[in-house]
Design an enzyme around this catalytic site. Sequence first.
Site, PDB file in Angstrom:
ATOM      1  N   CYS A 122      -7.027   7.352   0.601  1.00  0.00           N
ATOM      2  CA  CYS A 122      -5.850   7.438   0.056  1.00  0.00           C
ATOM      3  C   CYS A 122      -6.749   6.469  -0.693  1.00  0.00           C
ATOM      4  O   CYS A 122      -7.347   5.331  -1.401  1.00  0.00           O
ATOM      5  CB  CYS A 122      -4.702   7.582   0.712  1.00  0.00           C
ATOM      6  SG  CYS A 122      -4.446   6.082   1.493  1.00  0.00           S
ATOM      7  N   GLN A 123      -5.242   5.534  -1.518  1.00  0.00           N
ATOM      8  CA  GLN A 123      -5.378   4.828  -2.124  1.00  0.00           C
ATOM      9  C   GLN A 123      -4.979   3.463  -1.407  1.00  0.00           C
ATOM     10  O   GLN A 123      -6.196   2.538  -1.818  1.00  0.00           O
ATOM     11  CB  GLN A 123      -4.194   4.273  -3.366  1.00  0.00           C
ATOM     12  CG  GLN A 123      -3.954   3.712  -4.474  1.00  0.00           C
ATOM     13  CD  GLN A 123      -5.418   2.823  -4.763  1.00  0.00           C
ATOM     14  OE1 GLN A 123      -6.636   4.412  -5.554  1.00  0.00           O
ATOM     15  NE2 GLN A 123      -5.852   1.774  -5.862  1.00  0.00           N
TER      16      GLN A 123
END
Length: 105
Positions: A66-67
């Site tokens: 993800c981030q």
Amino acid sequence: MFGLFKSVPSTTTNQLESELTNKPMILDVRMPGEYRQGHIPGSKNFPLNKIEQYKGKTDEKLYLICQSGMRSKRAATALQKKGFDVVNVRGGMSQWSGTVRGGKI
């Protein structure tokens, strides 16, 4: 009893980058807009809010990103409970220094 609380294996972005020649299955669990702004070539977008619907092969190792690593850890935990072989990518795209398709991270 303690098997229910099995920890999720993790890897670094550098280790994942070195695995790219093996064409690993990478699930990017960010929202579609985030994914379009920049993602690892070959990764598939499967947002965290839909992860319970994922129907991949349970015998194939899945790298989740993800981030920052928080959403992917939640996704990895959910998929691990369903019998998937998962690895969380620590630091997520904010730590990724390899090739990016789409926009800039």
